[in-house]
Design an enzyme around this catalytic site. Structure first.
Site, PDB file in Angstrom:
ATOM      1  N   LYS A 271      14.287 -20.845 -32.842  1.00 37.94           N
ATOM      2  CA  LYS A 271      13.769 -20.870 -34.146  1.00 37.94           C
ATOM      3  C   LYS A 271      14.781 -21.100 -35.135  1.00 37.94           C
ATOM      4  O   LYS A 271      14.748 -22.159 -36.040  1.00 37.94           O
ATOM      5  CB  LYS A 271      12.693 -19.956 -34.636  1.00 37.94           C
ATOM      6  CG  LYS A 271      12.072 -19.820 -35.845  1.00 37.94           C
ATOM      7  CD  LYS A 271      12.183 -18.410 -36.361  1.00 37.94           C
ATOM      8  CE  LYS A 271      13.353 -17.612 -36.761  1.00 37.94           C
ATOM      9  NZ  LYS A 271      12.955 -16.259 -37.620  1.00 37.94           N
ATOM     10  N   CYS A 341      -3.272 -15.017 -44.413  1.00 34.29           N
ATOM     11  CA  CYS A 341      -3.633 -15.113 -43.136  1.00 34.29           C
ATOM     12  C   CYS A 341      -2.700 -13.721 -42.509  1.00 34.29           C
ATOM     13  O   CYS A 341      -1.691 -14.228 -41.779  1.00 34.29           O
ATOM     14  CB  CYS A 341      -3.414 -16.372 -42.380  1.00 34.29           C
ATOM     15  SG  CYS A 341      -4.037 -16.424 -40.505  1.00 34.29           S
ATOM     16  N   CYS A 348      -9.851 -13.763 -45.000  1.00 34.05           N
ATOM     17  CA  CYS A 348     -10.800 -14.885 -44.635  1.00 34.05           C
ATOM     18  C   CYS A 348     -11.626 -15.042 -45.744  1.00 34.05           C
ATOM     19  O   CYS A 348     -11.916 -16.326 -45.842  1.00 34.05           O
ATOM     20  CB  CYS A 348     -11.375 -14.497 -43.416  1.00 34.05           C
ATOM     21  SG  CYS A 348     -10.436 -14.197 -41.989  1.00 34.05           S
ATOM     22  N   CYS A 351     -10.083 -17.515 -48.064  1.00 33.31           N
ATOM     23  CA  CYS A 351      -9.423 -18.739 -47.397  1.00 33.31           C
ATOM     24  C   CYS A 351     -10.211 -19.775 -47.347  1.00 33.31           C
ATOM     25  O   CYS A 351     -11.381 -19.541 -47.047  1.00 33.31           O
ATOM     26  CB  CYS A 351      -8.977 -18.246 -45.905  1.00 33.31           C
ATOM     27  SG  CYS A 351      -8.202 -19.695 -44.949  1.00 33.31           S
ATOM     28  N   CYS A 357     -12.213 -22.395 -39.058  1.00 30.47           N
ATOM     29  CA  CYS A 357     -11.101 -21.645 -38.211  1.00 30.47           C
ATOM     30  C   CYS A 357     -12.137 -20.738 -37.318  1.00 30.47           C
ATOM     31  O   CYS A 357     -13.016 -20.026 -37.641  1.00 30.47           O
ATOM     32  CB  CYS A 357     -10.553 -20.395 -39.181  1.00 30.47           C
ATOM     33  SG  CYS A 357      -9.392 -19.501 -38.359  1.00 30.47           S
TER      34      CYS A 357
END
Length: 424
Positions: A271, A341, A348, A351, A357
């Protein structure tokens, strides 16, 4: 000697019996498979073909004679194909009455019909008209709409990663190789650490002198105080020292310009390597996947099957996500994970992807956060929420808020306080 003589006599008897057969009294000319007529020895394999030809002749032949000739041909064929080669005693007698030919070493040779047939390699002509079947390209359903909603929720760019990420922690006035080194150091410190803590540590390091030479010249205790309280700061002190020594020895104080060279450095993983290539060298070599990208990709169903670690997630995303989005996807999902998130109790209800989702409302609060709470949206932006990445920080904020709230005071207590103030 007696045994040899008997064997020799038996061989001559067999030879005489074969030569006295009515079949061999006939002409010995044989028509081969190619149509050429040849005289001399008749291979055992051609006996049946000659018998078949004789059946087709105009002259009638008695069934008894045909049966006798077929039996003799079968016996001769079995004898010639299954008789073992002998190096002593009587020589093997061929149906033609001639002994088996020998090589210069005295070993009998196999006839052409007795040799093992060479295996032929079968090759098929390629059908140039048929195109090769391509593997079906897989991509998540509605991922473009979901990505568009995430861009909309991240349009304000007010997440910690936007202001305190690795691309914001280096000295813009420093030489190019020093800037690249500072980017790498900030990425190394950011592991298991919030961006706010990483930015504070980088600020102290830059004031001290964040160069390869200064890091090597600083003792471990001082370096630990500079980067504290980043996660695993004792291990990161060792990694910074080892990495700086390797960079000075092998790369002249600069960082490698390839993922393979970066992952060789102590404390640098895939990463960090991909992010360093993107930020420091302006080259997109892969997707930088941290815990936020790993978590959100699994929640949104952007993977064929759930993955167990960020490296598996990176490989799965790179299989279908267009390359032009590899650089953008990291900061988009990291900021989205810091604000909406969340790892525990994601918001949620605010969102835009809650209807598409597959993980929506499974771990989120049942009620919308109250106005004015740290997790509630601001009046100016419906997507500006709490920036702490874990539930522990959320509990800490809630406790602080409760402590700052004024407690209800009775009228009697208020009078006493007023009297005390007047007396003083």
């Amino acid at each position: 000697m007696l045994h040899v003589r008997c064997s020799t006599r038996v061989c001559y008897v067999v030879q005489y019996f074969i030569m006295a057969s009515p079949y061999f009294v006939q002409s010995r000319s044989v028509i081969t498979r190619s149509g050429n007529q040849s005289s001399g020895g008749t291979p055992a394999a051609s006996l049946r073909s000659k018998l078949t030809n004789r059946r087709r002749n105009a002259d009638p032949v008695s069934p008894a004679a045909v049966k006798v000739e077929e039996e003799e041909a079968r016996i001769s064929e079995q004898r010639s194909s299954s008789a073992p080669l002998s190096t002593g005693g009587c020589p093997e007698i061929l149906p033609t009455g001639r002994p088996h030919p020998k090589t210069e070493s005295g070993t009998p040779t196999l006839l052409s019909h007795g040799r093992r047939r060479r295996q032929l390699k079968v090759e098929y002509d390629k059908d140039e008209g048929v195109m090769p079947v391509k593997a079906e390209h897989w991509d998540p359903p509605e991922w473009k709409k979901q990505l568009g909603y995430i861009r909309e929720m991240r349009s304000s760019r007010d997440a910690p990663v936007d202001n305190m990420g690795a691309e914001k922690c280096y000295d813009t006035e420093a030489p190019a190789h020093v800037r690249r080194f500072q980017v790498l150091v900030s990425l190394m410190l950011s592991s298991q650490t919030r961006d706010q803590v990483t930015a504070a540590a980088m600020q102290k390091l830059r004031a001290h002198g964040c160069t390869v030479e200064n890091v090597l010249a600083t003792d471990d205790e001082t370096l630990g105080k500079l980067i504290h309280p980043v996660g695993f700061w004792r291990n990161k002190v060792k990694y910074l020292k080892l990495t700086s020594a390797m960079l000075l020895k092998e790369f002249g104080g600069d960082i490698p310009d390839s993922v393979e060279g970066l992952v060789r450095l102590p404390g640098v993983g895939p990463k960090m390597a991909h992010l360093a290539m993107d930020i420091a060298w302006d080259q997109v070599s892969g997707i930088g996947v941290d815990t936020h990208v790993h978590r959100i990709s699994n929640r949104l169903g952007w993977l064929k099957k759930p993955t167990k670690n960020p490296e598996e997630t990176r490989k799965a995303l790179e299989e279908w996500l267009p390359r032009e989005l590899w650089s953008e996807i990291n900061w988009l999902l990291v900021g989205f994970g810091q604000q909406v998130c969340l790892p525990v109790n994601p918001l949620c209800s605010v969102c835009l992807n809650q209807h598409s989702c597959p993980s929506a409302h499974k771990n989120s609060p049942t009620k919308r956060p109250k106005a004015g709470s740290p997790r509630s949206p601001s009046p100016t932006s419906s997507f500006k929420t709490k920036t702490e990445p874990d539930q522990e920080s959320a509990v800490k904020y809630e406790r602080t808020e409760k402590e700052l709230r004024p407690t209800p005071v009775s009228p009697t207590t208020q009078r006493r306080r007023l009297k005390s103030k007047v007396n003083h």
